[in-house]
Design an enzyme around this catalytic site. Structure first.
Site, PDB file in Angstrom:
ATOM      1  CB  ALA A 193       0.598  -5.681 -10.737  1.00 30.41           C
ATOM      2  CG  HIS A 194      -1.523  -2.395  -9.965  1.00 30.22           C
ATOM      3  ND1 HIS A 194      -1.321  -2.344  -8.608  1.00 30.22           N
ATOM      4  CD2 HIS A 194      -2.545  -3.260 -10.154  1.00 30.22           C
ATOM      5  CE1 HIS A 194      -2.191  -3.140  -8.001  1.00 30.22           C
ATOM      6  NE2 HIS A 194      -2.927  -3.712  -8.917  1.00 30.22           N
ATOM      7  CD  GLN A 225       4.422  -3.775  -4.923  1.00 32.65           C
ATOM      8  OE1 GLN A 225       4.107  -2.631  -4.608  1.00 32.65           O
ATOM      9  NE2 GLN A 225       3.585  -4.593  -5.532  1.00 32.65           N
ATOM     10  N   GLY A 250     -10.609  -7.040  -3.335  1.00 33.26           N
ATOM     11  CA  GLY A 250     -12.010  -7.022  -2.941  1.00 33.26           C
ATOM     12  C   GLY A 250     -12.416  -8.144  -2.012  1.00 33.26           C
ATOM     13  NE  ARG A 253     -12.916  -9.720  -6.254  1.00 33.58           N
ATOM     14  CZ  ARG A 253     -13.264 -10.653  -5.403  1.00 33.58           C
ATOM     15  NH1 ARG A 253     -14.304 -11.416  -5.649  1.00 33.58           N
ATOM     16  NH2 ARG A 253     -12.569 -10.844  -4.304  1.00 33.58           N
ATOM     17  CE1 TYR A 273       2.554   2.973 -11.477  1.00 41.41           C
ATOM     18  CE2 TYR A 273       1.781   0.997 -10.343  1.00 41.41           C
ATOM     19  CZ  TYR A 273       1.717   2.367 -10.565  1.00 41.41           C
ATOM     20  OH  TYR A 273       0.806   3.138  -9.877  1.00 41.41           O
ATOM     21  CG  LEU A 301      -1.979  -1.081   1.312  1.00 43.21           C
ATOM     22  CD1 LEU A 301      -2.581  -1.154   2.710  1.00 43.21           C
ATOM     23  CD2 LEU A 301      -3.064  -0.860   0.261  1.00 43.21           C
ATOM     24  CG  HIS A 333       4.573  -3.213  -8.495  1.00 45.18           C
ATOM     25  ND1 HIS A 333       3.509  -3.756  -9.191  1.00 45.18           N
ATOM     26  CD2 HIS A 333       4.066  -2.125  -7.850  1.00 45.18           C
ATOM     27  CE1 HIS A 333       2.427  -3.019  -8.976  1.00 45.18           C
ATOM     28  NE2 HIS A 333       2.739  -2.026  -8.170  1.00 45.18           N
ATOM     29  NE  ARG A 380      -0.139  -7.071  -5.421  1.00 41.19           N
ATOM     30  CZ  ARG A 380      -1.081  -6.239  -4.972  1.00 41.19           C
ATOM     31  NH1 ARG A 380      -1.167  -5.013  -5.430  1.00 41.19           N
ATOM     32  NH2 ARG A 380      -1.928  -6.617  -4.048  1.00 41.19           N
TER      33      ARG A 380
END
Ligand SMILES: Cc1cc2nc3c(=O)[nH]c(=O)nc-3n(C[C@H](O)[C@H](O)[C@H](O)COP(=O)(O)O)c2cc1C
Length: 375
Positions: A183-184, A107, A303, A273, A186, A33, A181, A233
């Protein structure tokens, strides 16, 4: 089925798990986070309390995304791990988590084109797989992103080496391992996803070529610190910062099976999701094909509540479940899950403020004595 799981004692999330050499006493993981509270790229003393509040004996914590080099940054007040000063600043934070018996992975990231010249050394352009600028972002106004510079093929080993050195630094700081990392949206994701990567060299085109860079990072980091200290990740289904793939399931399964060669500790996958970093939506896909393809520990995130987490473990869908916003707002989340206690609600407005206390270390712990007496 839900009720059966609820009555299991201990609930599946609270059962022990051996992750390679790490003995976990439960399956509840602190998701990485970003909190924007590391001034000047240096982790601050207030992070000692924040992470130690969330540590538990045999619990796995993953630290916030941490830059591997001076070109890796794209947000204000995010930490790094490429200088001696940063490594020294991490040491008391890691020590505090160990003091409580926690297992702590760092991370490590490079944001690639999710950046701005103002974050870059000498105001240079951010690096990426491409020279295309981000056109769509659900999270941020796209004018904050500068046009990137496509990495030259001979520069790629230098970035791989930055990840290697960052991993070594993380171990030097006392971390038990690193999470790469991937993911997302980057840098590594910008290579993997076919809607961003427009290269014509051996790092672009086929699935194998697009995944080459991420796998080279995995190999280098595993060689450096030992595969049992390495996780990754991935978010094949996500499209954050305009980073999407035309066949996310094929990408996810390819990566999950390619990773087996390196025998890394875990693969941490974001549920399809999670349409944006902090929102969930119902979608027809799930991570089962990737779970089946990967031989190591499989961590899912996105989630999850207590009941769904228990179900994911008891059905064998995952080995561990990571919690982001719930853990952010409930420092004693494993304890609350154990007692089936109520939760603090997270406050989105304080996720990313620089305050060293508010929305950071001031979420209350459960008053377990009075809670047990009441129930
Ligand atoms: C405040 C905040 C910061 C985040 N920072 C990171 C990060 O540094 N690295 C990362 O991989 N994901 C990050 N995420 C995503 C979370 O790790 C997690 O995948 C997401 O919140 C979904 O899980 P949840 O539904 O349990 O919150 C962040 C999410 C939030 C809400």
């Amino acid at each position: 089925m839900g009720q059966e799981i609820e009555s299991q004692n201990p609930p599946p999330l609270l059962t022990a798990y051996q992750m390679g050499k790490f003995e976990l006493s439960h399956r509840i993981v602190l998701a990485p986070l970003t909190r924007f509270r590391s001034f000047g790229t240096i982790p601050q003393p207030h992070a000692i309390l924040y992470y130690s509040q969330r540590a538990s004996k045999g619990g796995l914590l993953i630290a916030e995304a941490t830059g591997v080099s001076d070109t890796a940054q794209g947000y204000p007040n995010t930490p790094g791990i490429w200088t001696k000063e940063q490594v020294e600043a991490w040491k008391p934070i890691v020590a505090a988590v160990h003091e409580k018996g926690g297992i702590f992975f760092c991370q490590i990231w490079h944001v690639g084109r999710v950046s701005n010249c103002a974050f870059q050394p000498n105001g240079q352009a951010p690096i990426s797989s491409t020279d295309k600028r981000i056109k769509i972002s659900n999270e941020v106004d796209i004018s904050t992103f500068s046009t990137p510079r496509r990495l030259k093929i001979e520069e790629i080993p230098l970035v791989v080496n930055d990840f290697r050195v960052a991993a070594r630094n993380a171990i030097e700081a006392g971390f038990d391992g690193v999470e790469i990392h991937g993911a997302h949206g980057y840098l590594l994701d910008q290579f993997m996803k076919d809607q961003v990567n427009d290269r014509t060299d051996e790092y672009g085109g086929s699935l194998e070529n697009r995944c080459r860079f991420a796998l080279e990072v995995v190999e280098a980091v595993a060689d450096e610190i030992g595969a049992d200290r390495v996780g990754i990740r991935l978010s094949p289904f996500a499209d954050y910062s305009d980073s999407r793939d035309s066949n996310p399931e094929a990408l996810g399964v390819y990566m999950a099976s390619a990773l087996n060669k390196y025998r890394i500790s875990y693969c941490h996958m974001v549920e399809p999701r999670m349409i944006t970093v902090g929102e969930r939506m119902e979608v027809p896909h799930n991570l089962l094909p990737m779970r089946k393809a990967f031989n190591g520990t499989f961590i899912v995130v996105g989630g999850y509540n207590r009941e769904e987490g228990n179900r994911a473990i008891s059905s064998g869908y995952a080995d561990l479940v990571a919690y982001g916003r719930m853990f952010l707002a409930n420092p004693d989340l494993p304890r609350r899950f154990e007692l089936n206690a109520p939760f603090n609600k997270y406050n989105r407005n304080t996720f990313y403020i620089p305050d060293p206390v508010i929305g950071y270390t001031d979420y209350p712990f459960l008053d377990a004595v009075s809670y047990t007496a009441k129930s």
